[in-house]
Design a protein around this motif. Structure first.
Motif, PDB file in Angstrom:
ATOM      1  N   ALA A 133      28.134  24.893  31.883  1.00 42.52           N
ATOM      2  CA  ALA A 133      30.103  24.372  31.014  1.00 42.52           C
ATOM      3  C   ALA A 133      30.019  23.902  28.753  1.00 42.52           C
ATOM      4  CB  ALA A 133      30.889  23.228  31.378  1.00 42.52           C
ATOM      5  N   ASP A 134      31.909  24.180  28.879  1.00 47.92           N
ATOM      6  CA  ASP A 134      30.909  23.913  27.774  1.00 47.92           C
ATOM      7  C   ASP A 134      31.615  22.448  28.422  1.00 47.92           C
ATOM      8  OD1 ASP A 134      32.161  23.304  24.900  1.00 47.92           O
ATOM      9  OD2 ASP A 134      32.030  25.266  24.438  1.00 47.92           O
ATOM     10  N   SER A 135      30.577  21.735  26.916  1.00 46.68           N
ATOM     11  CA  SER A 135      30.418  19.982  27.501  1.00 46.68           C
ATOM     12  C   SER A 135      32.108  19.402  26.494  1.00 46.68           C
ATOM     13  CB  SER A 135      29.686  19.090  26.773  1.00 46.68           C
ATOM     14  OG  SER A 135      28.280  19.837  27.376  1.00 46.68           O
ATOM     15  N   LEU A 136      32.179  20.260  25.580  1.00 47.31           N
ATOM     16  CA  LEU A 136      33.612  19.970  25.179  1.00 47.31           C
ATOM     17  C   LEU A 136      34.450  19.370  25.700  1.00 47.31           C
ATOM     18  CD1 LEU A 136      31.727  20.395  22.720  1.00 47.31           C
ATOM     19  CD2 LEU A 136      33.348  20.090  21.047  1.00 47.31           C
ATOM     20  N   GLU A 137      34.733  20.970  26.450  1.00 46.24           N
ATOM     21  CA  GLU A 137      35.738  20.816  27.530  1.00 46.24           C
ATOM     22  C   GLU A 137      35.874  20.169  28.642  1.00 46.24           C
ATOM     23  OE1 GLU A 137      36.034  24.843  28.360  1.00 46.24           O
ATOM     24  OE2 GLU A 137      35.985  25.578  25.501  1.00 46.24           O
ATOM     25  N   PRO A 183      13.566  26.832  23.473  1.00 50.42           N
ATOM     26  CA  PRO A 183      13.033  26.830  21.914  1.00 50.42           C
ATOM     27  C   PRO A 183      13.001  25.112  21.846  1.00 50.42           C
ATOM     28  CG  PRO A 183      15.013  28.273  22.397  1.00 50.42           C
ATOM     29  CD  PRO A 183      14.962  27.438  23.624  1.00 50.42           C
ATOM     30  N   SER A 184      13.892  24.269  21.709  1.00 50.34           N
ATOM     31  CA  SER A 184      14.078  22.817  21.748  1.00 50.34           C
ATOM     32  C   SER A 184      13.325  21.883  22.520  1.00 50.34           C
ATOM     33  CB  SER A 184      15.332  22.344  21.330  1.00 50.34           C
ATOM     34  OG  SER A 184      16.076  23.811  20.801  1.00 50.34           O
ATOM     35  N   LEU A 185      12.352  22.261  23.827  1.00 52.75           N
ATOM     36  CA  LEU A 185      11.704  21.553  24.383  1.00 52.75           C
ATOM     37  C   LEU A 185      11.307  20.308  23.755  1.00 52.75           C
ATOM     38  CD1 LEU A 185      10.935  20.873  27.369  1.00 52.75           C
ATOM     39  CD2 LEU A 185       9.306  21.668  26.972  1.00 52.75           C
ATOM     40  N   PRO A 206      24.969  15.720  28.150  1.00 52.38           N
ATOM     41  CA  PRO A 206      25.988  17.079  28.018  1.00 52.38           C
ATOM     42  C   PRO A 206      25.197  18.420  26.959  1.00 52.38           C
ATOM     43  CG  PRO A 206      26.169  15.188  26.236  1.00 52.38           C
ATOM     44  CD  PRO A 206      25.105  14.618  27.019  1.00 52.38           C
ATOM     45  N   PHE A 207      23.992  18.237  26.413  1.00 48.33           N
ATOM     46  CA  PHE A 207      22.926  19.794  26.148  1.00 48.33           C
ATOM     47  C   PHE A 207      21.702  19.228  26.741  1.00 48.33           C
ATOM     48  CE2 PHE A 207      26.298  17.748  22.821  1.00 48.33           C
ATOM     49  CZ  PHE A 207      27.047  18.863  22.910  1.00 48.33           C
ATOM     50  N   ALA A 208      22.329  20.155  27.717  1.00 47.55           N
ATOM     51  CA  ALA A 208      21.112  19.390  28.922  1.00 47.55           C
ATOM     52  C   ALA A 208      19.600  20.483  28.686  1.00 47.55           C
ATOM     53  CB  ALA A 208      21.078  20.132  30.566  1.00 47.55           C
ATOM     54  N   GLY A 209      19.826  22.155  28.536  1.00 48.41           N
ATOM     55  CA  GLY A 209      18.672  23.011  28.468  1.00 48.41           C
ATOM     56  C   GLY A 209      17.944  22.633  29.611  1.00 48.41           C
ATOM     57  N   SER A 210      16.707  22.984  29.223  1.00 46.38           N
ATOM     58  CA  SER A 210      15.916  23.163  30.609  1.00 46.38           C
ATOM     59  C   SER A 210      16.137  22.039  31.696  1.00 46.38           C
ATOM     60  CB  SER A 210      14.486  23.041  29.889  1.00 46.38           C
ATOM     61  OG  SER A 210      14.694  22.078  29.340  1.00 46.38           O
ATOM     62  N   GLY A 211      16.803  20.677  31.535  1.00 51.18           N
ATOM     63  CA  GLY A 211      17.386  19.747  32.217  1.00 51.18           C
ATOM     64  C   GLY A 211      15.825  19.018  32.157  1.00 51.18           C
ATOM     65  N   GLY A 245      23.614  16.943  33.947  1.00 52.40           N
ATOM     66  CA  GLY A 245      23.475  17.485  32.508  1.00 52.40           C
ATOM     67  C   GLY A 245      24.273  18.756  32.244  1.00 52.40           C
ATOM     68  N   ILE A 246      25.213  18.929  31.443  1.00 54.07           N
ATOM     69  CA  ILE A 246      25.831  19.779  31.272  1.00 54.07           C
ATOM     70  C   ILE A 246      25.419  20.844  29.967  1.00 54.07           C
ATOM     71  CG2 ILE A 246      28.162  20.600  30.487  1.00 54.07           C
ATOM     72  CD1 ILE A 246      28.734  17.331  31.100  1.00 54.07           C
ATOM     73  N   ASP A 247      24.783  22.508  30.111  1.00 51.66           N
ATOM     74  CA  ASP A 247      24.976  23.119  29.249  1.00 51.66           C
ATOM     75  C   ASP A 247      25.666  24.053  29.464  1.00 51.66           C
ATOM     76  OD1 ASP A 247      21.729  23.113  27.401  1.00 51.66           O
ATOM     77  OD2 ASP A 247      23.550  25.026  27.566  1.00 51.66           O
ATOM     78  N   ARG A 248      25.486  25.498  28.833  1.00 51.01           N
ATOM     79  CA  ARG A 248      26.887  26.456  28.683  1.00 51.01           C
ATOM     80  C   ARG A 248      26.451  27.750  28.096  1.00 51.01           C
ATOM     81  NH1 ARG A 248      29.754  26.931  22.194  1.00 51.01           N
ATOM     82  NH2 ARG A 248      27.554  27.018  21.435  1.00 51.01           N
ATOM     83  N   ASP A 249      24.267  27.827  28.381  1.00 52.83           N
ATOM     84  CA  ASP A 249      23.891  28.658  28.407  1.00 52.83           C
ATOM     85  C   ASP A 249      23.512  28.794  29.868  1.00 52.83           C
ATOM     86  OD1 ASP A 249      22.422  30.509  26.407  1.00 52.83           O
ATOM     87  OD2 ASP A 249      21.332  29.905  28.425  1.00 52.83           O
ATOM     88  N   GLU A 252      21.380  31.263  31.191  1.00 51.60           N
ATOM     89  CA  GLU A 252      19.751  31.265  30.885  1.00 51.60           C
ATOM     90  C   GLU A 252      19.295  29.774  30.920  1.00 51.60           C
ATOM     91  OE1 GLU A 252      17.279  33.532  28.667  1.00 51.60           O
ATOM     92  OE2 GLU A 252      19.081  35.055  28.503  1.00 51.60           O
ATOM     93  N   TYR A 253      19.464  28.937  30.386  1.00 54.58           N
ATOM     94  CA  TYR A 253      19.516  27.677  30.561  1.00 54.58           C
ATOM     95  C   TYR A 253      19.410  26.853  32.108  1.00 54.58           C
ATOM     96  CZ  TYR A 253      18.171  28.468  25.338  1.00 54.58           C
ATOM     97  OH  TYR A 253      17.564  29.093  24.459  1.00 54.58           O
ATOM     98  N   PHE A 254      20.535  27.122  32.146  1.00 46.11           N
ATOM     99  CA  PHE A 254      21.381  26.539  33.496  1.00 46.11           C
ATOM    100  C   PHE A 254      20.110  27.370  34.588  1.00 46.11           C
ATOM    101  CE2 PHE A 254      23.443  27.274  37.306  1.00 46.11           C
ATOM    102  CZ  PHE A 254      24.644  26.241  38.008  1.00 46.11           C
TER     103      PHE A 254
END
Ligand SMILES: C[S@@+](CC[C@H](N)C(=O)[O-])C[C@H]1O[C@@H](n2cnc3c(N)ncnc32)[C@H](O)[C@@H]1O
Length: 300
Positions: free
Chosen positions: A22-26, A228-230, A254-259, A274-278, A280-282
């Motif tokens: 999901a989008d964290s802001l929402e 890319p930001s692990l 709220p920007f969990a990336g790879s978890g 964790g939350i991430d909107r992408d 592929e990372y999910f």
């Protein structure tokens, strides 16, 4: 346990770790007030690098704000976002973004709940000021001493003409801002009521210290979680552990990336969200999580 709202896809990575796409802001808007005990997060430092246009270029290997740093030792380097190219408007957007995220985190955190948030030396002033504007109290910074490949280069195209000049210093540290949701009364009272307000010590004899030497994420760890930001488990586990003073409660990223933050929490025995909107990372977190949890690291 937090009741997640809405119909967004979510995955229970374990009994104690939940990841929502999901989008964290929402999504933060729908979480109950006073339901989270700490936030440990590595957000998009400059926002633009994870916007669709630049993110697509990264995945296509075509640059944008992402650049491959020059190689000094023949090793292959992953692309790094360049933050010197942000316009005044983009810096202002950055402030607005973190003020909005900050307001969301302030509401969902219990009184005395801490935020540990990564940044970099070029942008941290803006990010940290935005969190203060949103109502957080600044409680210090953790300085991660880490040799990066940012900065320190000779003037482009005139390296031989100005051999003793570099445009800016080579960055050797990463700031993590520490913020706390204000609360009335004493820390002791707040610890009894909400389990928050302080930081967990490294041991009864030693408090968390604010300078930590930690090398860049190693290649073997990046193969487990090719984000890319692990961030490395060795560092994240120390941050996550310190963020819950009594070891009780829920840690949010709220920007969990790879978890990776969720994996760090699991390794310590904490509950996390964790939350991430992408997408592929999910998906990446589904396979990376158990491997990151199982990773043996030195120190706490
Ligand atoms: C710096 S990365 C985090 C990497 C993570 N620390 C790790 O070790 O895997 C930032 C993440 O924020 C996500 N992101 C950016 N904007 C977002 C938003 N508005 N809501 C949710 N996730 C977002 C990106 O997809 C990216 O995975």
């Amino acid at each position: 346990m937090v009741r997640a709202q809405g119909g967004q896809p979510r995955r229970h990575l374990s009994e104690a770790a939940t990841y929502v796409l999901a989008d964290s802001l929402e999504w933060l808007d729908g979480l109950p007030s006073n339901s989270i005990h700490a936030v440990v997060t590595d957000p998009p430092y400059g926002i633009v690098e994870y916007e669709t246009k630049n993110h697509r270029k990264l995945r296509a290997g075509r640059g944008g704000v992402w650049r491959i740093p020059p190689s000094f030792d023949g090793a292959n380097r992953g692309p790094l976002p360049r933050f010197t190219v942000l316009s005044p408007q983009e810096i202002s957007n950055l402030h607005h973004f973190f003020e909005t995220v900050g307001r969301g985190m302030l509401r969902v955190l219990v009184p005395g709940g801490h935020v540990f948030i990564a940044s970099n030396p070029l942008l941290s002033t803006t990010t940290f000021h935005a969190l203060q504007s949103s109502g957080f109290e600044k409680r210090g910074e953790i300085i991660r001493l880490v040799q990066t490949l940012r900065g320190g280069f000779k003037p482009k195209g005139a390296e031989d003409e100005f051999p003793e000049v570099s445009a800016m210093p080579r960055s050797c540290w990463e700031p993590w801002g520490i913020f706390r949701k204000p609360f009335p009364g004493t820390i002791a009272d707040n610890l009894r009521r909400w389990g928050s307000g302080g930081l967990r010590r490294t041991s009864t004899e030693e408090p968390l210290k604010d300078v930590i030497v930690c090398s860049p994420t190693r290649g073997a760890e990046k193969e487990l979680a090719p984000h890319p930001s692990l961030k490395p488990q060795r560092f994240l586990r120390r941050m996550v552990r310190a963020a819950l003073p009594l070891g009780i409660g829920i840690v949010l990223d709220p920007f969990a990336g790879s978890g990776s933050t969720l994996a760090a929490a699991q390794a310590i025995g904490y509950t996390s969200l964790g939350i991430d909107r992408d997408p592929e990372y999910f998906a990446m977190a589904g396979t990376a999580f158990p491997k990151l949890v199982a990773l043996q690291v030195r120190g706490r």
